[in-house]
Scaffold this motif. Structure first.
Motif, PDB file in Angstrom:
ATOM      1  N   TYR A 175       0.833  -1.205   0.000  1.00  0.00           N
ATOM      2  CA  TYR A 175       0.000   0.000   0.000  1.00  0.00           C
ATOM      3  C   TYR A 175       0.863   1.248   0.000  1.00  0.00           C
ATOM      4  CZ  TYR A 175      -3.741   3.171   1.454  1.00  0.00           C
ATOM      5  OH  TYR A 175      -4.645   4.210   1.534  1.00  0.00           O
ATOM      6  N   VAL A 176       1.916   1.270   0.871  1.00  0.00           N
ATOM      7  CA  VAL A 176       2.796   2.434   0.937  1.00  0.00           C
ATOM      8  C   VAL A 176       3.594   2.583  -0.360  1.00  0.00           C
ATOM      9  CG1 VAL A 176       4.735   3.482   2.169  1.00  0.00           C
ATOM     10  CG2 VAL A 176       2.917   2.309   3.444  1.00  0.00           C
ATOM     11  N   THR A 177       3.945   1.478  -0.952  1.00  0.00           N
ATOM     12  CA  THR A 177       4.686   1.535  -2.215  1.00  0.00           C
ATOM     13  C   THR A 177       3.869   2.228  -3.296  1.00  0.00           C
ATOM     14  OG1 THR A 177       5.872  -0.495  -1.652  1.00  0.00           O
ATOM     15  CG2 THR A 177       5.825   0.146  -3.983  1.00  0.00           C
ATOM     16  N   GLU A 178       2.534   2.002  -3.301  1.00  0.00           N
ATOM     17  CA  GLU A 178       1.674   2.678  -4.273  1.00  0.00           C
ATOM     18  C   GLU A 178       1.722   4.185  -4.096  1.00  0.00           C
ATOM     19  OE1 GLU A 178       0.128   1.315  -6.891  1.00  0.00           O
ATOM     20  OE2 GLU A 178       1.231  -0.478  -6.251  1.00  0.00           O
ATOM     21  N   ALA A 179       1.901   4.652  -2.830  1.00  0.00           N
ATOM     22  CA  ALA A 179       2.001   6.107  -2.615  1.00  0.00           C
ATOM     23  C   ALA A 179       3.253   6.681  -3.254  1.00  0.00           C
ATOM     24  CB  ALA A 179       1.971   6.405  -1.120  1.00  0.00           C
ATOM     25  N   LEU A 180       4.306   5.871  -3.338  1.00  0.00           N
ATOM     26  CA  LEU A 180       5.535   6.330  -4.002  1.00  0.00           C
ATOM     27  C   LEU A 180       5.340   6.472  -5.520  1.00  0.00           C
ATOM     28  CD1 LEU A 180       8.197   4.169  -2.102  1.00  0.00           C
ATOM     29  CD2 LEU A 180       7.982   6.675  -2.023  1.00  0.00           C
ATOM     30  N   ARG A 181       4.259   5.866  -6.066  1.00  0.00           N
ATOM     31  CA  ARG A 181       4.015   5.931  -7.508  1.00  0.00           C
ATOM     32  C   ARG A 181       3.104   7.108  -7.900  1.00  0.00           C
ATOM     33  NH1 ARG A 181       3.708  -0.069  -6.989  1.00  0.00           N
ATOM     34  NH2 ARG A 181       5.536  -0.903  -8.108  1.00  0.00           N
ATOM     35  N   VAL A 182       2.780   7.957  -6.919  1.00  0.00           N
ATOM     36  CA  VAL A 182       1.968   9.142  -7.221  1.00  0.00           C
ATOM     37  C   VAL A 182       2.862  10.155  -7.937  1.00  0.00           C
ATOM     38  CG1 VAL A 182       0.653  11.053  -6.255  1.00  0.00           C
ATOM     39  CG2 VAL A 182       0.422   8.750  -5.279  1.00  0.00           C
ATOM     40  N   ALA A 183       2.332  10.697  -9.000  1.00  0.00           N
ATOM     41  CA  ALA A 183       3.107  11.651  -9.820  1.00  0.00           C
ATOM     42  C   ALA A 183       3.488  12.868  -8.985  1.00  0.00           C
ATOM     43  CB  ALA A 183       2.301  12.069 -11.044  1.00  0.00           C
ATOM     44  N   ASP A 184       4.723  13.326  -9.202  1.00  0.00           N
ATOM     45  CA  ASP A 184       5.263  14.522  -8.553  1.00  0.00           C
ATOM     46  C   ASP A 184       5.437  14.357  -7.028  1.00  0.00           C
ATOM     47  OD1 ASP A 184       5.313  15.812 -11.027  1.00  0.00           O
ATOM     48  OD2 ASP A 184       3.252  16.558 -10.766  1.00  0.00           O
ATOM     49  N   TRP A 185       5.348  13.121  -6.517  1.00  0.00           N
ATOM     50  CA  TRP A 185       5.590  12.922  -5.063  1.00  0.00           C
ATOM     51  C   TRP A 185       6.968  12.319  -4.876  1.00  0.00           C
ATOM     52  CZ3 TRP A 185       1.761  11.328  -0.756  1.00  0.00           C
ATOM     53  CH2 TRP A 185       0.754  12.297  -0.630  1.00  0.00           C
ATOM     54  N   ASP A 186       7.692  12.901  -3.866  1.00  0.00           N
ATOM     55  CA  ASP A 186       8.989  12.329  -3.534  1.00  0.00           C
ATOM     56  C   ASP A 186       8.901  11.639  -2.167  1.00  0.00           C
ATOM     57  OD1 ASP A 186       8.899  14.383  -1.706  1.00  0.00           O
ATOM     58  OD2 ASP A 186      10.464  15.593  -2.691  1.00  0.00           O
ATOM     59  N   VAL A 187      10.037  11.196  -1.669  1.00  0.00           N
ATOM     60  CA  VAL A 187      10.065  10.466  -0.394  1.00  0.00           C
ATOM     61  C   VAL A 187       9.511  11.313   0.753  1.00  0.00           C
ATOM     62  CG1 VAL A 187      11.601   9.478   1.364  1.00  0.00           C
ATOM     63  CG2 VAL A 187      11.947   8.930  -1.046  1.00  0.00           C
ATOM     64  N   ASP A 188       9.855  12.593   0.790  1.00  0.00           N
ATOM     65  CA  ASP A 188       9.369  13.461   1.865  1.00  0.00           C
ATOM     66  C   ASP A 188       7.852  13.566   1.845  1.00  0.00           C
ATOM     67  OD1 ASP A 188      11.914  13.889   2.790  1.00  0.00           O
ATOM     68  OD2 ASP A 188      12.201  15.727   1.617  1.00  0.00           O
ATOM     69  N   ASP A 189       7.249  13.687   0.650  1.00  0.00           N
ATOM     70  CA  ASP A 189       5.791  13.773   0.564  1.00  0.00           C
ATOM     71  C   ASP A 189       5.135  12.496   1.087  1.00  0.00           C
ATOM     72  OD1 ASP A 189       5.826  16.329  -0.613  1.00  0.00           O
ATOM     73  OD2 ASP A 189       6.241  15.448  -2.580  1.00  0.00           O
ATOM     74  N   VAL A 190       5.672  11.353   0.677  1.00  0.00           N
ATOM     75  CA  VAL A 190       5.093  10.074   1.117  1.00  0.00           C
ATOM     76  C   VAL A 190       5.267   9.891   2.619  1.00  0.00           C
ATOM     77  CG1 VAL A 190       5.211   7.577   0.876  1.00  0.00           C
ATOM     78  CG2 VAL A 190       5.440   9.030  -1.145  1.00  0.00           C
ATOM     79  N   PHE A 191       6.437  10.301   3.153  1.00  0.00           N
ATOM     80  CA  PHE A 191       6.688  10.154   4.595  1.00  0.00           C
ATOM     81  C   PHE A 191       5.686  10.967   5.416  1.00  0.00           C
ATOM     82  CE2 PHE A 191       8.923  11.310   8.541  1.00  0.00           C
ATOM     83  CZ  PHE A 191       9.204  10.042   9.034  1.00  0.00           C
ATOM     84  N   ARG A 192       5.435  12.250   4.957  1.00  0.00           N
ATOM     85  CA  ARG A 192       4.467  13.076   5.687  1.00  0.00           C
ATOM     86  C   ARG A 192       3.073  12.464   5.598  1.00  0.00           C
ATOM     87  NH1 ARG A 192       7.717  17.230   3.518  1.00  0.00           N
ATOM     88  NH2 ARG A 192       6.357  17.382   1.693  1.00  0.00           N
ATOM     89  N   TRP A 193       2.719  11.970   4.422  1.00  0.00           N
ATOM     90  CA  TRP A 193       1.395  11.356   4.252  1.00  0.00           C
ATOM     91  C   TRP A 193       1.250  10.129   5.144  1.00  0.00           C
ATOM     92  CZ3 TRP A 193       0.932   6.338   2.261  1.00  0.00           C
ATOM     93  CH2 TRP A 193      -0.363   5.897   2.071  1.00  0.00           C
TER      94      TRP A 193
END
Length: 444
Positions: A175-193
């Protein structure tokens, strides 16, 4: 009523006789009893049984020459061997019907039983005090510590702690890996989410997964990803796949130790002081024994540990064995303070902070001039004790001694001082009640 019912009835009679200790304490023979075994006489009633008359043996009578003929008179039955006048008694005196006798045997009662019976008889209930810790007992291995022998390592607890930590840091990696596939999102964005979703993912894990990620722009927005994907709970995954690895940490190690329970042992020391001067005749000595011996038994039955000291005195004092204490007599004068001085020395071995202490003195109240006021009363005040008691024995007279009056006046009937007077055996139980009631009231 059958024999079985008779037997039960007589047993009940014997039991009631045993339970009533008043007559034994006041009038019974106390000498067979010791500190740890009280020999109480029990009256035994003879059970009824059939008795056969020796004269009936051989029939009613017999003829001299062969069998009797009809109408032939017969002689009187011959007396049985050993009969005197045909009544079966050597002295020629026959027993009346039911003129049986009762014997006596003894029932060995331990001090705890005696104390319980005396409490019931007098309506008392002395609750012993626990003093310093005198006993340690080890229980089950319920206590834990951070160090200990390897054999006492609580592995079950260690595993549970590791399992809880493992489950607490678990998350749905797909599930978290799918968040890394969101366009224009980097590691910091996924970590905050992820933190906002209470997903316990680390930044290091995200960086490792992002480095070899395929299809990096699968989702236009995070909302699109969340609408298309459903996060799987830890419980569902564990039920399906189990747990592969459990992280065990040294910080979680605990070693089992036996539980130490400290008990306040109820210990008592009793100092018995007795006047053995020439004025203490046999009758007075008997009354002293009847009063002090039951007190020893009672306190021995109440406490876990009981020590008894016996001090005899005339003008001087010395320690004696229990067997000597009640029968000893000397020809000297009387100085009661000598007994208390010796008692104070003995009690130095039994600190007041650790031991319950009783001081019982007995005599006829005669004392040397001013000794009661100038020495005995100050010594009683100095010696710490649960109870000081003076037993004054004055057979056949109602007069009161000067010593007993001085003690009463000095302490004013305080809870920790008692004066009991005994003029005959009938006063013994009242004297014991006076002494023990004073201690019971002091506890309240």
């Amino acid at each position: 009523m059958g024999l079985r019912e008779d037997l039960e009835r007589y047993r009940e009679v014997g039991e009631r006789a045993r339970e009533d200790l008043a007559a034994f304490v006041q009038y019974g023979d106390l000498r067979p009893s010791a500190e740890d075994a009280i020999s109480v006489p029990v009256k035994l009633v003879d059970l009824p049984e059939f008795a056969y008359d020796e004269r009936a043996r051989g029939g009613v009578g017999r003829a001299e020459d062969g069998p009797p003929r009809p109408g032939q008179p017969v002689g009187e039955p011959e007396p049985a061997a050993g009969d005197g006048d045909g009544d079966g008694d050597e002295d020629g005196k026959g027993d009346e019907a039911g003129d049986g006798h009762a014997g006596h045997e003894t029932y060995e009662m331990n001090p705890a039983e005696f104390a319980e019976a005396l409490d019931d008889r007098l309506g008392l209930d002395l609750e012993p005090k626990g003093k310093a810790v005198r006993e340690r007992t080890t229980g089950d291995y319920n206590d834990v510590a951070r160090t200990g022998p390897k054999g006492t390592l609580d592995f079950e607890r260690l595993f549970k702690q590791g399992l809880k930590r493992t489950l607490a840091t678990d998350f749905d990696e797909a599930y978290v890996t799918e968040a890394l596939r969101v366009a224009d999102w980097d590691v910091d964005d996924v970590f905050r989410w992820a933190r906002g979703q209470s997903i316990p993912v680390s930044r290091a894990w995200l960086e490792r997964r992002a480095s070899d990620l395929d299809e990096p722009d699968r989702w236009d927005t995070i909302d699109a990803m969340e609408a298309a994907c459903e996060m799987e709970s830890t419980a569902t995954r564990v039920r399906r796949d189990g747990v592969e690895d459990v992280a065990l940490r040294r910080d979680d190690e605990r070693y089992r130790h036996p539980e130490i329970r400290e008990e306040k042992r109820k210990s008592v020391v009793v100092v018995n002081i007795r006047d053995v001067s020439g004025s203490m005749r046999e009758e007075k000595r008997d009354l002293v024994e009847r009063t002090l011996a039951p007190l020893d038994w009672y306190l021995s039955g109440k406490y876990d540990e009981a020590v008894f000291c016996y001090v005899a005195h005339d003008a001087e004092a010395w320690e004696v064995e229990r067997a000597e204490f009640f029968g000893l007599r000397s020809g000297g004068g009387t100085r009661i303070s000598a007994g208390y001085e010796f008692a104070a020395e003995l009690l130095e071995e039994y600190p007041w902070r650790e031991w319950n202490r009783y001081v019982f003195a007995a005599g006829d109240g005669e004392n040397s001039h001013n000794d009661s006021e100038e020495r005995v009363v100050p010594l009683m005040a100095e010696i710490d004790a649960n109870l000081h008691a003076y037993v004054e024995v004055q057979p056949g007279t109602a007069r009161r001694s000067n010593h007993g009056a001085v003690v009463e006046d000095a302490f004013g009937g305080g809870d920790d001082v008692a004066v009991a007077r005994v003029h005959d055996e009938g006063d013994v139980l009242d004297a014991i009640e006076t002494i023990l009631a004073s201690e019971t009231e002091a506890d309240e």
